[in-house]
Design an enzyme around this catalytic site. Structure first.
Site, mmCIF file in Angstrom:
data_model
loop_
_atom_site.group_PDB
_atom_site.id
_atom_site.type_symbol
_atom_site.label_atom_id
_atom_site.label_comp_id
_atom_site.label_asym_id
_atom_site.label_seq_id
_atom_site.Cartn_x
_atom_site.Cartn_y
_atom_site.Cartn_z
ATOM 1 N N SER A 101 0.807 -1.223 0.000
ATOM 2 C CA SER A 101 0.000 0.000 0.000
ATOM 3 C C SER A 101 0.843 1.277 0.000
ATOM 4 O O SER A 101 1.665 1.477 -0.889
ATOM 5 C CB SER A 101 -0.930 -0.069 1.212
ATOM 6 O OG SER A 101 -1.840 0.976 1.223
ATOM 7 N N THR A 154 0.248 -1.351 12.840
ATOM 8 C CA THR A 154 1.157 -1.607 11.713
ATOM 9 C C THR A 154 2.604 -1.214 11.987
ATOM 10 O O THR A 154 3.484 -1.563 11.215
ATOM 11 C CB THR A 154 0.695 -0.821 10.462
ATOM 12 O OG1 THR A 154 0.778 0.576 10.764
ATOM 13 C CG2 THR A 154 -0.720 -1.164 10.068
HETATM 14 C C1 16G Z 1 -4.055 -0.474 8.023
HETATM 15 C C2 16G Z 1 -5.525 -0.433 7.715
HETATM 16 C C3 16G Z 1 -5.995 0.996 7.637
HETATM 17 C C4 16G Z 1 -5.676 1.715 8.911
HETATM 18 C C5 16G Z 1 -4.210 1.597 9.236
HETATM 19 C C6 16G Z 1 -3.938 2.118 10.612
HETATM 20 C C7 16G Z 1 -6.775 -1.976 6.325
HETATM 21 C C8 16G Z 1 -6.930 -2.581 4.971
HETATM 22 N N1 16G Z 1 -5.796 -1.100 6.447
HETATM 23 O O1 16G Z 1 -3.311 0.073 6.979
HETATM 24 O O2 16G Z 1 -7.378 0.959 7.427
HETATM 25 O O3 16G Z 1 -6.005 3.081 8.816
HETATM 26 O O4 16G Z 1 -3.834 0.227 9.223
HETATM 27 O O5 16G Z 1 -2.606 1.927 10.919
HETATM 28 O O6 16G Z 1 -7.508 -2.289 7.262
HETATM 29 P P1 16G Z 1 -2.073 2.045 12.397
HETATM 30 O O7 16G Z 1 -2.727 0.971 13.224
HETATM 31 O O8 16G Z 1 -0.599 1.888 12.274
HETATM 32 O O9 16G Z 1 -2.445 3.416 12.893
HETATM 33 ZN ZN ZN Z 2 -3.770 1.081 0.305
#
Ligand code: 16G
Ligand code: ZN
Length: 530
Positions: free
Chosen positions: A65, A502
């Protein structure tokens, strides 16, 4: 069985390095591409099992992404284009972490837990974004599918939402559209052109600049263009011909940095659009005549869409409830505007598409968007049937029938499987054109509160725990009380902390009446987190 023995043998070509723990997170597995080969092989094995368990075709998308180009990732897509069922995330993590020689027993555990008939056939759709690491990782995935005896189709480079669309079309036997990339463009373009009302416009100009994040969204928008027949003049910038994927461009950059991407020449008022690296997120922006940058993010998009769909539903005379789903990151002004001015119910979900998606299913028409630009609209089966019936009901007043017909076209234009930058972009263009609005008119619906997002490196991010859709910290003890005290000092203050899903950080969000106050509040709260 033989298959499990083959799976173990096959692992020799995809050995798992010692000392790394993988986890299937909010967006699947994501990491430096150089260490993902064994994960992809194992996800080939898992996708075959998932297909057997569901007795249907499933899909695997290879993408990281909006992350930097050297990263990559992999996620599974369920038969109707939904994200992988949550209970399987554990199986994925388990298998990804299995030592080479333990793959057979790891597979057996899943087969037993889910009660899978291993002799059933399996079929898997595969696609990837434009990352150079994509082709070798695809090979590793296909190796996994082959040892399982699975059939598969490798679609090469696609946007994430295109793959979701394809697997849904395939499994619903054409009821959702033609299961080809061309079919995707045709479905969207046909609905878009039918929704387009010609006639003089004072403010809306059918001219946009797209920042393709140097990724797949740029390539696919070019393919869509010929289907739109001059109805929209699109200039695709950051198409990957010179810049690097997501570098100083793309939806995430624009949202986080609150400034235009590199690589665009923008006139005052010119409507611009940024996609992310796999084209499942979109934000709009413009620079006004004083040179001030204005962002139209996921909150502005959902407000625009919910408002328009609400009007069509009223005009059609149908009894359908519309709701909006946001996360804690939604700008406070957007929530207030939806609830107080538009009188639309708003629910708040935890971060991550699957949580929003799930909540949106509670409405007849559920609009969900994350502030970062990922979102779509879900129509319940019942709503869909009612709308279609009304559009064909000759006994209805023509104005009602016409509204229902526009709703059916909106359903075709919206990719209901998952947030889709290309589809969402066309939806917004449709509404702006119908309302005869320039970007500035749209932006004036409500004024965003200034906000600040910080990330903080801590020893152990799991020490921070939350409840109430991440708006309230339950651990460590005393943190929420401290936040409450700080928030109370500021006009229109709001703040929350949550561990990232993430990255190895804790995120701090704050908003307040002025940018300086939002910054100060974020800073003061982050001091409490260390
Ligand atoms: C992931 C999620 C996205 C979310 C992000 C938050 C999906 C497909 N993607 O990329 O929606 O905004 O995580 O990231 O669910 P964070 O937990 O690091 O803040
Ligand atoms: Zn994306």
């Amino acid at each position: 069985s033989d298959i499990l023995a083959e799976a173990v043998k096959g692992a020799a070509a995809h050995p798992r390095p010692e000392g790394i723990q993988f986890a299937y997170g909010t967006a699947g597995f994501r990491d430096k591409s150089t260490i993902l080969d064994p994960v992809l092989y194992r996800m080939g094995l898992l996708a075959a099992l998932r297909s057997k368990a569901k007795k249907a075709t499933v899909a695997v998308m290879i993408t990281a992404s909006h992350n930097p180009e050297p990263d990559n990732g992999v996620k599974l897509v369920d038969p109707m284009g939904e994200m992988l069922e949550e209970s399987w995330e554990e199986h994925a993590t388990d298998l990804a972490n299995a030592k080479d020689e333990d793959i057979g027993s790891a597979l057996q555990r899943i087969i037993d837990a889910v009660d899978i008939d291993i002799s059933l056939p399996s079929d898997v759709f595969v696609a990837r974004d434009t990352r150079p690491s994509g082709p070798p990782l695809t090979q590793a995935l296909l190796d996994g599918l082959k040892v399982m005896g699975s059939t598969f189709t490798d679609f090469g480079i696609l946007t994430t939402p295109q793959l979701h669309y394809l697997v849904r079309c395939h499994n619903s036997k054409g009821a959702y559209g033609e299961p080809t990339e061309e079919g995707y463009y045709k479905k969207l373009a046909q609905a878009f052109l039918k929704l387009r009302k010609d006639g003089a416009k004072k403010k809306y100009e059918p001219v946009v600049i797209i920042d393709g994040a140097n990724g797949v969204g740029a390539l696919k928008t070019r393919k869509l263009q010929s289907h739109l027949h001059e109805s929209l003049r699109i200039t695709v910038c950051n198409d990957g011909s010179s810049g690097k994927l997501n570098e100083k461009c793309g939806a995430d950059f624009v949202k986080v940095q609150q400034k235009p991407p590199a690589g665009l020449e923008i006139q005052p008022g010119q409507r611009c659009v940024s996609f992310d690296g796999d084209a499942d997120r979109v934000v709009f922006f413009y620079v006004n005549k004083d040179g001030v940058f204005n962002l139209l993010d996921g909150d502005k998009i959902s407000t625009l869409i919910a408002g328009y769909l609400g009007e069509l539903v009223s005009a059609s005379g149908l009894q359908l409830n519309i709701g909006v789903v946001q996360t804690a990151y939604a700008n406070g002004s957007s929530t207030r505007y939806l609830e107080d001015v538009m009188k639309v119910p708003v629910s708040c979900a935890k971060t991550g598409v699957k949580h929003l998606h799930h909540k949106a299913l509670e409405f007849d028409v559920g609009v969900y968007f994350e502030a970062n630009g990922h979102g779509t609209v879900l129509f319940s089966d019942q709503a869909e049937q009612k709308i279609k019936a009304a559009s064909q009901d000759d006994s209805l007043e023509s104005s009602k029938r016409e509204a229902a017909t526009r709703l059916t076209l909106m359903m075709d234009l919206i990719n209901q499987t998952v947030g889709d930058a290309i589809s969402d972009f066309l939806v917004v263009e449709t509404i702006l054109s119908t309302r005869d609005w320039a970007a500035e008119d749209w932006n004036m619906q409500y004024r965003d509160l200034p906000s600040r997002l910080l990330k903080i490196k801590v020893k152990d991010r799991t020490a921070v725990q939350t409840t109430d859709a991440e708006r309230c910290a339950t651990a460590p003890a005393g943190l929420q009380e401290a936040i409450n005290k700080l928030v109370a000092k500021y006009q229109q203050g709001r703040s929350f902390v949550r561990p990232s899903g993430t990255e190895d950080v804790v995120r701090v969000f704050a908003e307040a009446d002025t940018q300086a106050n939002a910054d100060m509040l974020a800073h003061e709260v982050s001091v409490q987190v260390y």
